[in-house]
Design an enzyme around this catalytic site. Sequence first.
Site, short mmCIF file in Angstrom:
data_model
loop_
_atom_site.label_atom_id
_atom_site.label_comp_id
_atom_site.label_asym_id
_atom_site.label_seq_id
_atom_site.Cartn_x
_atom_site.Cartn_y
_atom_site.Cartn_z
N ARG A 112 -3.01 -10.40 4.72
CA ARG A 112 -3.49 -10.34 3.32
C ARG A 112 -2.37 -9.75 2.47
NH1 ARG A 112 -5.91 -6.77 -0.19
NH2 ARG A 112 -7.55 -7.63 -1.51
N LYS A 130 0.84 -1.21 0.00
CA LYS A 130 0.00 0.00 0.00
C LYS A 130 0.87 1.25 0.00
CE LYS A 130 -4.29 -2.10 1.32
NZ LYS A 130 -5.34 -2.36 2.31
N1 HH2 Z 1 -7.40 -3.98 0.92
C1 HH2 Z 1 -7.77 -3.95 -0.37
C2 HH2 Z 1 -8.83 -4.73 -0.82
N2 HH2 Z 1 -9.51 -5.53 0.02
N3 HH2 Z 1 -9.83 -6.40 2.19
C3 HH2 Z 1 -9.49 -6.45 3.49
N4 HH2 Z 1 -10.16 -7.24 4.34
N5 HH2 Z 1 -8.46 -5.69 3.98
C4 HH2 Z 1 -7.73 -4.86 3.18
O1 HH2 Z 1 -6.81 -4.18 3.70
C5 HH2 Z 1 -8.07 -4.79 1.79
C6 HH2 Z 1 -9.16 -5.59 1.32
C7 HH2 Z 1 -7.03 -3.07 -1.33
O2 HH2 Z 1 -5.84 -3.66 -1.73
P1 HH2 Z 1 -5.56 -4.37 -3.14
O3 HH2 Z 1 -6.30 -5.64 -3.26
O4 HH2 Z 1 -4.09 -4.46 -3.26
O5 HH2 Z 1 -6.04 -3.35 -4.23
P2 HH2 Z 1 -7.41 -3.25 -5.04
O6 HH2 Z 1 -8.48 -2.85 -4.12
O7 HH2 Z 1 -7.13 -2.23 -6.08
O8 HH2 Z 1 -7.71 -4.58 -5.63
#
Ligand code: HH2
Length: 298
Positions: free
Chosen positions: A270, A235
């Site tokens: 995650r 992030k």
């Molecule tokens: N962060 C993202 C998406 N889903 N779910 C949980 N439970 N916790 C998190 O911190 C979280 C999440 C965002 O990260 P990422 O998947 O890298 O990006 P994107 O939303 O663009 O897919």
Amino acid sequence: MATGILAPSPAVWNTSRDSLYRAAARRALIMGILNVTPDSFSDGGEFQQVDAAVEHARDMIAAGAGIIDVGGESTRPGAPAVPLEEERRRVLPVIERLLALGGSWISVDTSKAAVARESLALGAHIVNDVTALRGDPEMAAVAADSGAAVVLMHMRGTPGTMQKDPRYNDVVAEVRAFLEERIAAAASAGIPPDRIAIDPGIGFGKTPAHNLVLLAHPDRLRIGSHPLLMGFSRKSFIGKTLGDDSPAAVRHATVGLCAEQRLAGVDILRVHDVAECHQAVRMIEALLGEGRAANGMG
Ligand code: HH2
């Protein structure tokens, strides 16, 4: 079915002693991120995209992921909403193939009840809802009826607005109070407490400083025996904190955080870089278990 996966071992979670060296008896779960958004798997037709996603998931499972988190809607700050049909089309064929593959729990990262319902009907085990069941009025009932496990995450605002000057008096206390309220809402909708995991939502309506405070206080975020999930992988606050947002720097720092968060008792991590984080976490667990036991401290 999801029974038990998120149920912590009382031997681990009922202890208030020695919270830093919590939990050698139980392994943390690595949740591998599988984004099936167009920018994740760019070229080729639909079938190739599903193939590429399944291949990536297979690699993450081989590298130690206990959960694969499948998401078809980006929640990055300012990301546009994805229509229901499009999200279904992205997510469902991948979930179907992953369930046939086996070897991990399957989580669907969605805030749409229809996507969750269909994913769970296919056999998915966990609903990871970044709105903590507030985004779709039917979500709580879908989760309760299916017996699935849920992840309840804190977010201030929506992905479109959340990074516009977020302010808190005490970010840890406010996030914790929110999670307590959402646990109560989920329980009153009929979701058993042992199926509920919680997540402070790193990067969702928080400045880099807020994120650091939350990551520094998993002990204050722990609520009863609900497993605690942290999602910090790659992030943007990491690059901002380091003053270096190169992919290598952000990845190395992510792995360091994985080790530290495991040491601090976090249950589910995650991450994108499953192999690296898995190795770091298992090393910490060896240190907590065999290392301390050999010294008569176990
Ligand atoms: N962060 C993202 C998406 N889903 N779910 C949980 N439970 N916790 C998190 O911190 C979280 C999440 C965002 O990260 P990422 O998947 O890298 O990006 P994107 O939303 O663009 O897919």
